[in-house]
Each structure stands twice: as C-alpha cells, then as structure tokens.
Design an enzyme around this catalytic site. Structure first.
Site: not given
Ligand SMILES: NC(=O)c1ccc[n+]([C@@H]2O[C@H](COP(=O)([O-])OP(=O)(O)OC[C@H]3O[C@@H](n4cnc5c(N)ncnc54)[C@H](O)[C@@H]3O)[C@@H](O)[C@H]2O)c1
Length: 350
Positions: A135, A160, A164
């Site tokens: 991120s 958080y 990362k």
């Molecule tokens: N959305 C954003 O703005 C953003 C920005 C930068 C980085 N990220 C990173 O991108 C990744 C995806 O983000 P997103 O927005 O799609 O999030 P999201 O919460 O929609 O998707 C994450 C998925 O992982 C699953 N999950 C979480 N912990 C788990 C575990 N222990 N075992 C199995 N499944 C598990 C959740 O059920 C969910 O479906 C994350 O690592 C997040 O930190 C997101």
C-alpha cells in the site's frame, strides 16, 4: 522466456488468497480472462460467498473455492499438500486503519500469521512466485511528490500500515537467501470503482471508511450526508489529494506482475511497483465527478480535519509503465460511474 498460459493442458494455477474480497475478486476475473486457472481461498470474514458465483457469471468459469482461515496453520498446510499451485497472489488481510489502531493484536495476528503460513507452505512445495498487496501507506506524508519506489518509507502510523511495511521487509529478507523465489510487492494507491458488469464491487461492512462507498451510500439514501474532512489543506481546493485507481486497472497490474515473474523477466527477485494513475484528485473533484455521472446532487458538509489523514499523495508510475508494462486506462468519471452502477445494483438486490 514466454509462458504458455493458454495451453489448456498446461494452464498455470494461481492461488488467490482473499479472492472473494474487493480487489481479489476483480483480479480473479482478470486472471481467468488471461487463461490462468484460479483457486480462491477466503474465509469470508469480509466478503460473501455469492461473489464466487458472480465471478462465474462474468467469466463463464467458476474458480475452485476453499473457505478456511489462512491463519490456521494446519488447514493451510493441508491445503497446499493437496493442491498443486504455481503462483500465489496474497490479498487476504484485515485492512481498516482505525480498526487496526483499536485491535492491533487481531491485525498483527491475521496479517502476519497467515502470510508466514503461506510462505512456509510455499517453501515446502517449492512454489516460487508470490505477489503481495502492499500500500502507498508505507510512504506516509512524503516530502517530495509524486512518490517513486525510492521515496523513503516512513515509520508506520498504525498497526495496519506496519503490517504492510514489515511484510515487505520479510519478503525482501527471504528473497536474499532464496534466489529462486520471485516476489513482487505492488503498492496500491486508492482503489475505487467496480466491475463494469456491476456484478462485483466493494462491499463495505458497516459505515464505510473510504470516500467513494460513502458517496454512493449517501446518494442512494443509506447515509444522510457526506462529511468532507477539512478544506484548509495546502492543495488546489483545500481538500485532500489522492491517486484514485479503478479496481479493474489494479486487477490488470496483478496479471502483469504474474506474467513478468512467470516469464522470468525480473531483474531482481524482489521487486516493488507503485500502482496508481499518477493523477491526483481532490475530495471535491471526486464529488463533482460523481454528481456529473450520476446526475444527482450529493448532500455534503465540510467538517474539521480527521486525525491520521495525510494531506496529499500520488504516484510516480514510471516504473510500472515501463518495466512492468502496465498503465492505468480508466478515467475518474469511469471510476465514479462504475461505483454508482454497483451501488444501484446492490440496492435492487437488498
Ligand atoms: N482496498 C484498499 O483501499 C487497499 C489499499 C491498499 C492495499 N490494500 C490491500 O489489498 C488487499 C485486499 O484488499 P481488499 O480491499 O480487497 O480487502 P477485502 O477485505 O475486500 O478482501 C480481503 C479478503 O480476504 C479475506 N480474508 C481476510 N483474512 C483472511 C484469512 N485469515 N483467511 C482467509 N481469508 C481472509 C476476507 O474475507 C476478504 O474477502 C489487502 O491486503 C489490503 O490490505 C487494499
């Protein structure tokens, strides 16, 4: 070396952790459309099972789906023992900044333990390709903008963000000793929008903490009014600037990363890329875009600054454009329109 992904006898099998989530589901679609075979693991802690059905409606192919918690080592190891995997894209994590401040142990436990379990299982099975969801939070409020991959990483301001940063360090350390392992960390800027089909999109649980879901929920009547946190920042209109990126463009960046590593094109076995558009937009510009594409007037009011918000950040995307061979295509209006179509679709469903 060119890989032959579309040889049906020899499709590369990609494990997408968190593949039922927001970015993961769009990436599953993009991978399937590029002839990868996808296996999803997701414990549905922040997503819903029907996402898998909706992916199949878009691509005509249902990804193999396993629902378990990747923080559970025994289940994770058993999964890898039974399923052949060529590469892993690791999305599964908790992702809310405020929540992480209040529940640091839950964040450290989930985000680290599940990553370490996967990396250990990969080592055992000699799986050599790993893409990590990082991120732009690692940059904090950078002194020089736009940020390049060389911009110094700032001490994390929340658990958080720390997960990362530290995971990136862990990956760098592992790559130093295991030269066969190929890892790419993608530093996402601000993903918004939804798939053009409106079959998959962001599903915030509770009150959205991000701008666009708050906007669409306000416009549809779930929220009364949007609050704009601060209009006295040192920016063109006083509101914060971000590098918003359409989630479908972001999904394509994962395909590009996978293609790069599977084609043995990496120059270093640990690489980092900024994934944004390179164009900063203010909160007010996002609101204006939304009002234009939706034809609605959004009720909002300016309130004081929110603790923890940084003033401005946007990406220098030169490395991703030239080395990864990926470039964001979609405009801000396309982002806000797709999010609006998704919100309307959700309101029909519920
Ligand atoms: N959305 C954003 O703005 C953003 C920005 C930068 C980085 N990220 C990173 O991108 C990744 C995806 O983000 P997103 O927005 O799609 O999030 P999201 O919460 O929609 O998707 C994450 C998925 O992982 C699953 N999950 C979480 N912990 C788990 C575990 N222990 N075992 C199995 N499944 C598990 C959740 O059920 C969910 O479906 C994350 O690592 C997040 O930190 C997101």
């Amino acid at each position: 070396m060119q890989i032959r992904k579309n040889d049906t006898m020899n499709k590369k099998i990609v494990l997408v952790t968190g593949g039922a989530g927001y970015i993961g589901s769009h990436t599953v679609v993009a991978l399937q459309q590029q002839e990868y075979k996808v296996v999803v693991v997701d414990n549905l802690s922040n997503s819903q099972a029907d996402v898998i059905e909706n992916i199949a409606k878009i691509t005509g192919e249902k990804p193999d789906f396993f629902s378990f918690d990747l923080a559970n080592q025994a289940e994770t190891f058993a999964f890898f023992d039974k399923n052949p995997i060529d590469a892993v894209i690791h999305f599964a994590a908790h992702k809310y900044v405020n929540e992480s401040v209040n529940e640091p142990l839950r964040y450290y436990n989930n985000n680290f333990v599940n990553t370490l379990n996967i990396l250990k299982a990969m080592e055992k099975h000699r799986i050599l390709h790993f893409v990590f969801s990082s991120s732009c939070t690692v940059y904090g409020q950078a002194e020089v903008l736009p940020v390049t991959e060389q911009t110094p990483v700032k001490p994390a301001e929340c658990p958080y963000g720390n997960t990362k940063q530290v995971t990136e360090e862990i990956l760098r350390d592992i790559c130093l000793v295991n030269k066969d392992l190929q890892v790419i960390s993608l530093r996402y800027f601000n993903p918004i929008g939804a798939h053009e089909s409106a079959l998959i999109g962001e599903l915030p649980i509770g009150v959205p903490q991000n701008l666009l879901p708050y906007i669409t929920q306000t416009a549809i009547g779930i929220r009364e009014q949007l609050q704009v946190f601060g209009n006295d920042y040192n920016t063109k209109d006083g509101t914060c600037l971000r590098d918003y990126i359409h989630v479908e463009d972001l999904a394509q960046a994962h395909v590009a990363a996978l293609d790069r590593m599977l084609s043995q094109n990496q120059t270093d076995n640990y690489e980092v890329f900024n994934i944004g558009t390179g164009n900063p937009y203010s909160v007010l510009e996002v609101i204006q875009s939304f009002e234009k594409v939706s034809g609605t007037k959004l009720p909002y009011k300016i309130v004081g600054r929110r603790a923890g918000d940084i003033e401005k950040v946007w990406a220098d995307t030169t490395l991703a454009n030239t080395v990864l061979g990926w470039k964001a295509q979609k405009t801000l209006d396309e982002m806000t329109l797709s999010a609006w179509k998704w919100e309307k679709q959700l309101s029909i469903k519920n």
